[in-house]
Motif scaffolding. Structure first.
Motif, PDB file in Angstrom:
ATOM      1  N   PHE A 154       0.545 -10.306 -14.544  1.00 55.72           N
ATOM      2  CA  PHE A 154      -0.337  -9.131 -14.561  1.00 55.72           C
ATOM      3  C   PHE A 154      -0.120  -8.302 -13.301  1.00 55.72           C
ATOM      4  O   PHE A 154       0.291  -8.842 -12.261  1.00 55.72           O
ATOM      5  CB  PHE A 154      -1.801  -9.581 -14.642  1.00 55.72           C
ATOM      6  N   SER A 155      -0.388  -6.995 -13.403  1.00 56.73           N
ATOM      7  CA  SER A 155      -0.296  -6.095 -12.253  1.00 56.73           C
ATOM      8  C   SER A 155      -1.488  -5.157 -12.276  1.00 56.73           C
ATOM      9  O   SER A 155      -2.075  -4.914 -13.328  1.00 56.73           O
ATOM     10  CB  SER A 155       0.993  -5.281 -12.286  1.00 56.73           C
ATOM     11  N   LEU A 156      -1.813  -4.653 -11.091  1.00 53.73           N
ATOM     12  CA  LEU A 156      -2.981  -3.775 -10.976  1.00 53.73           C
ATOM     13  C   LEU A 156      -2.736  -2.768  -9.861  1.00 53.73           C
ATOM     14  O   LEU A 156      -2.217  -3.137  -8.799  1.00 53.73           O
ATOM     15  CB  LEU A 156      -4.177  -4.665 -10.639  1.00 53.73           C
ATOM     16  N   ASN A 157      -3.082  -1.508 -10.104  1.00 56.04           N
ATOM     17  CA  ASN A 157      -3.051  -0.486  -9.049  1.00 56.04           C
ATOM     18  C   ASN A 157      -4.477  -0.020  -8.822  1.00 56.04           C
ATOM     19  O   ASN A 157      -5.158   0.324  -9.783  1.00 56.04           O
ATOM     20  CB  ASN A 157      -2.215   0.725  -9.486  1.00 56.04           C
ATOM     21  N   LEU A 158      -4.909  -0.003  -7.583  1.00 58.53           N
ATOM     22  CA  LEU A 158      -6.243   0.509  -7.275  1.00 58.53           C
ATOM     23  C   LEU A 158      -6.069   1.739  -6.386  1.00 58.53           C
ATOM     24  O   LEU A 158      -5.514   1.645  -5.294  1.00 58.53           O
ATOM     25  CB  LEU A 158      -7.080  -0.571  -6.583  1.00 58.53           C
ATOM     26  N   VAL A 216       0.855  -1.185   0.000  1.00 57.19           N
ATOM     27  CA  VAL A 216       0.000   0.000   0.000  1.00 57.19           C
ATOM     28  C   VAL A 216       0.892   1.237   0.000  1.00 57.19           C
ATOM     29  O   VAL A 216       1.862   1.302   0.756  1.00 57.19           O
ATOM     30  CB  VAL A 216      -0.932  -0.018   1.228  1.00 57.19           C
ATOM     31  N   GLU A 217       0.581   2.182  -0.873  1.00 54.63           N
ATOM     32  CA  GLU A 217       1.353   3.430  -0.933  1.00 54.63           C
ATOM     33  C   GLU A 217       0.408   4.609  -0.696  1.00 54.63           C
ATOM     34  O   GLU A 217      -0.732   4.580  -1.154  1.00 54.63           O
ATOM     35  CB  GLU A 217       1.999   3.594  -2.308  1.00 54.63           C
ATOM     36  N   THR A 218       0.912   5.638   0.027  1.00 58.29           N
ATOM     37  CA  THR A 218       0.106   6.848   0.225  1.00 58.29           C
ATOM     38  C   THR A 218       0.923   8.043  -0.256  1.00 58.29           C
ATOM     39  O   THR A 218       2.146   8.052  -0.147  1.00 58.29           O
ATOM     40  CB  THR A 218      -0.254   7.059   1.713  1.00 58.29           C
ATOM     41  N   CYS A 246      -3.300   0.752  -3.764  1.00 55.21           N
ATOM     42  CA  CYS A 246      -2.995  -0.645  -3.452  1.00 55.21           C
ATOM     43  C   CYS A 246      -2.265  -1.180  -4.680  1.00 55.21           C
ATOM     44  O   CYS A 246      -2.833  -1.227  -5.777  1.00 55.21           O
ATOM     45  CB  CYS A 246      -4.281  -1.420  -3.188  1.00 55.21           C
ATOM     46  N   VAL A 247      -0.995  -1.515  -4.506  1.00 61.39           N
ATOM     47  CA  VAL A 247      -0.155  -1.963  -5.621  1.00 61.39           C
ATOM     48  C   VAL A 247      -0.103  -3.495  -5.598  1.00 61.39           C
ATOM     49  O   VAL A 247       0.423  -4.078  -4.657  1.00 61.39           O
ATOM     50  CB  VAL A 247       1.262  -1.352  -5.522  1.00 61.39           C
ATOM     51  N   VAL A 248      -0.687  -4.110  -6.609  1.00 56.70           N
ATOM     52  CA  VAL A 248      -0.797  -5.575  -6.678  1.00 56.70           C
ATOM     53  C   VAL A 248       0.023  -6.025  -7.880  1.00 56.70           C
ATOM     54  O   VAL A 248      -0.358  -5.777  -9.020  1.00 56.70           O
ATOM     55  CB  VAL A 248      -2.281  -5.989  -6.822  1.00 56.70           C
ATOM     56  N   GLY A 285      -6.091  -7.050 -14.198  1.00 58.78           N
ATOM     57  CA  GLY A 285      -4.803  -6.381 -14.230  1.00 58.78           C
ATOM     58  C   GLY A 285      -4.397  -6.085 -15.661  1.00 58.78           C
ATOM     59  O   GLY A 285      -5.092  -6.455 -16.603  1.00 58.78           O
ATOM     60  N   THR A 286      -3.255  -5.409 -15.781  1.00 55.29           N
ATOM     61  CA  THR A 286      -2.707  -5.162 -17.110  1.00 55.29           C
ATOM     62  C   THR A 286      -1.460  -6.028 -17.268  1.00 55.29           C
ATOM     63  O   THR A 286      -0.747  -6.267 -16.298  1.00 55.29           O
ATOM     64  CB  THR A 286      -2.325  -3.678 -17.301  1.00 55.29           C
ATOM     65  N   PRO A 287      -1.193  -6.519 -18.486  1.00 51.23           N
ATOM     66  CA  PRO A 287      -0.093  -7.475 -18.664  1.00 51.23           C
ATOM     67  C   PRO A 287       1.291  -6.844 -18.540  1.00 51.23           C
ATOM     68  O   PRO A 287       1.514  -5.705 -18.962  1.00 51.23           O
ATOM     69  CB  PRO A 287      -0.316  -8.022 -20.074  1.00 51.23           C
TER      70      PRO A 287
HETATM   71  C1  LIG Z   1       1.504   1.008  -9.966  1.00 48.66           C
HETATM   72  O1  LIG Z   1       2.167   1.958  -9.165  1.00 48.66           O
HETATM   73  C2  LIG Z   1       3.567   1.749  -9.076  1.00 48.66           C
HETATM   74  C3  LIG Z   1       4.163   2.753  -8.115  1.00 48.66           C
HETATM   75  O2  LIG Z   1       3.228   3.510  -7.471  1.00 48.66           O
HETATM   76  C4  LIG Z   1       4.171   1.893 -10.454  1.00 48.66           C
HETATM   77  O3  LIG Z   1       5.557   1.659 -10.386  1.00 48.66           O
HETATM   78  C5  LIG Z   1       3.534   0.889 -11.388  1.00 48.66           C
HETATM   79  O4  LIG Z   1       3.991   1.091 -12.689  1.00 48.66           O
HETATM   80  C6  LIG Z   1       2.025   1.017 -11.397  1.00 48.66           C
HETATM   81  N1  LIG Z   1       1.479  -0.097 -12.115  1.00 48.66           N
HETATM   82  C7  LIG Z   1       0.463  -0.001 -12.960  1.00 48.66           C
HETATM   83  C8  LIG Z   1       0.001  -1.257 -13.590  1.00 48.66           C
HETATM   84  O5  LIG Z   1      -0.064   1.075 -13.208  1.00 48.66           O
END
Ligand SMILES: *[C@@H]1O[C@H](CO)[C@@H](O)[C@H](O)[C@H]1NC(C)=O
Ligand SMILES: *[C@@H]1O[C@H](CO)[C@@H](O)[C@H](O)[C@H]1NC(C)=O
Ligand SMILES: *[C@@H]1O[C@H](CO)[C@@H](O)[C@H](O)[C@H]1NC(C)=O
Ligand SMILES: *[C@@H]1O[C@H](CO)[C@@H](O)[C@H](O)[C@H]1NC(C)=O
Length: 293
Positions: A182-186, A129-131, A147-149, A174-176
């Protein structure tokens, strides 16, 4: 197959045997997905070979891997071969390919069948988790929580932000990444005009596995009381640049000095009287402690 054969006439069966070529190998993998780091077992099966002279080899991305001893069984006039390979899956296996090669005297080219390891692999996400601001948020300032997944497979996920059992926001895909994961930021923003404390929780459920929770406590415009001294030190620079506080600070020092001077006089008086020396020393240190607090 073995159950069907007895119903066929022996001549037809003989004809079949001569005409039939060895079957295309089949690979079967684990029924459920296997976590990266765990062992997975694969079986390779092929039938209708005219002789026992069959060899099975396995490769992963063209590199040879070890297999358990091959089993060859006779069914009427032909042979079936089974081979088992066991290998640990890793996070890098999303693009890996397992191949079973079967070589026998009747075929010019070895028979082969491949299996994509991504079909049975599960890579659990890394959740943080980042703020955008530290844990003490000024009133009426917007704070962003993310929330960085990261790096999960397959793309079957539920991510949600919650506070006090209420869902603020959720996402499902998520995005590839380049490696196939895959990764996802919420993300969401919060602004508070009243001093308050909130715990925000990010919950992540991946591929029907148990949910992971990451919590973050935010103080909106409230000085944490327990760490009063630490805040005092952190605000030291601010103190020096503010004349009002400077004067207050100096006045405090003067009052302390006067009190210490008074205590010193009292102590000297009791020393002169030669009475209860240790007791008076204890009393003065306790009072100094009281002042410091
Ligand atoms: C999610 O956030 C992190 C850092 O906050 C960044 O490095 C990453 O590229 C982001 N990922 C996506 C899928 O947006
Ligand atoms: C298959 O077997 C034949 C003879 O048994 C051998 O000459 C050939 O090199 C083998 N091929 C492979 C790919 O193992
Ligand atoms: C959060 O605030 C930033 C500016 O501070 C803005 O760029 C962003 O779009 C906002 N995000 C959401 C989800 O409202
Ligand atoms: C924050 O905003 C509210 C309403 O917009 C206002 O009443 C309040 O004085 C503001 N507080 C601060 C510390 O700026």
């Amino acid at each position: 197959m073995a159950a069907l054969e007895p119903r066929l006439s022996p001549t037809f069966l003989l004809l079949l045997t001569f005409l039939a070529l060895p079957s295309q190998p089949m690979i079967s993998g684990p029924v459920d997905r296997v976590d990266a780091g765990a062992l997975a077992t694969f079986n390779c099966l092929a039938c209708k070979f005219p002789s026992r002279d069959i060899t099975v080899t396995w490769t992963k991305n063209r590199n040879r891997i070890e297999a358990l001893p091959t089993t060859i069984a006779k069914y009427d006039t032909t042979y079936c071969v089974t081979s088992t390979a066991q290998l640990p899956l890793t996070e890098k296996d999303i693009n890996s390919r397992l191949t079973c090669h079967i070589n026998d005297s009747s075929s010019e080219k070895p028979l082969q069948q491949s299996y994509d390891l991504r079909d049975v692999l599960r890579v659990a996400p890394h959740v943080t988790v980042e703020t955008s601001l530290s844990s003490l948020i000024p009133l009426n300032r917007s704070v962003r929580l993310t929330c960085v997944v990261n790096n999960f497979y397959p793309n079957d996920i539920v991510v949600m932000w919650m506070t006090r059992d209420k869902v603020i926001k959720s996402a499902n895909y998520g995005t590839p990444n380049q490696d196939g994961s895959f990764s996802l930021n919420l993300t969401f923003n919060r602004t508070k005009s009243e001093p308050s404390k909130y715990t925000y929780t990010c919950g992540v459920r991946h591929n029907s596995q148990s949910t992971v929770y990451v919590e973050r406590l935010l103080n909106f415009g409230m000085q944490p009381k327990e760490n009063g001294n630490i805040c005092f030190i952190e605000s030291g620079l601010f103190l020096l640049s503010n004349p009002g506080l400077w004067i207050g600070f100096l006045l405090g020092k003067i009052v302390t000095a006067l009190l210490l001077f008074y205590l010193f006089l009292r102590k000297s008086a009791s020393r002169i009287a030669g009475l209860r020396k240790p007791a008076s020393r204890n009393a003065s240190t306790e009072e100094q402690r009281g002042l410091a607090e």
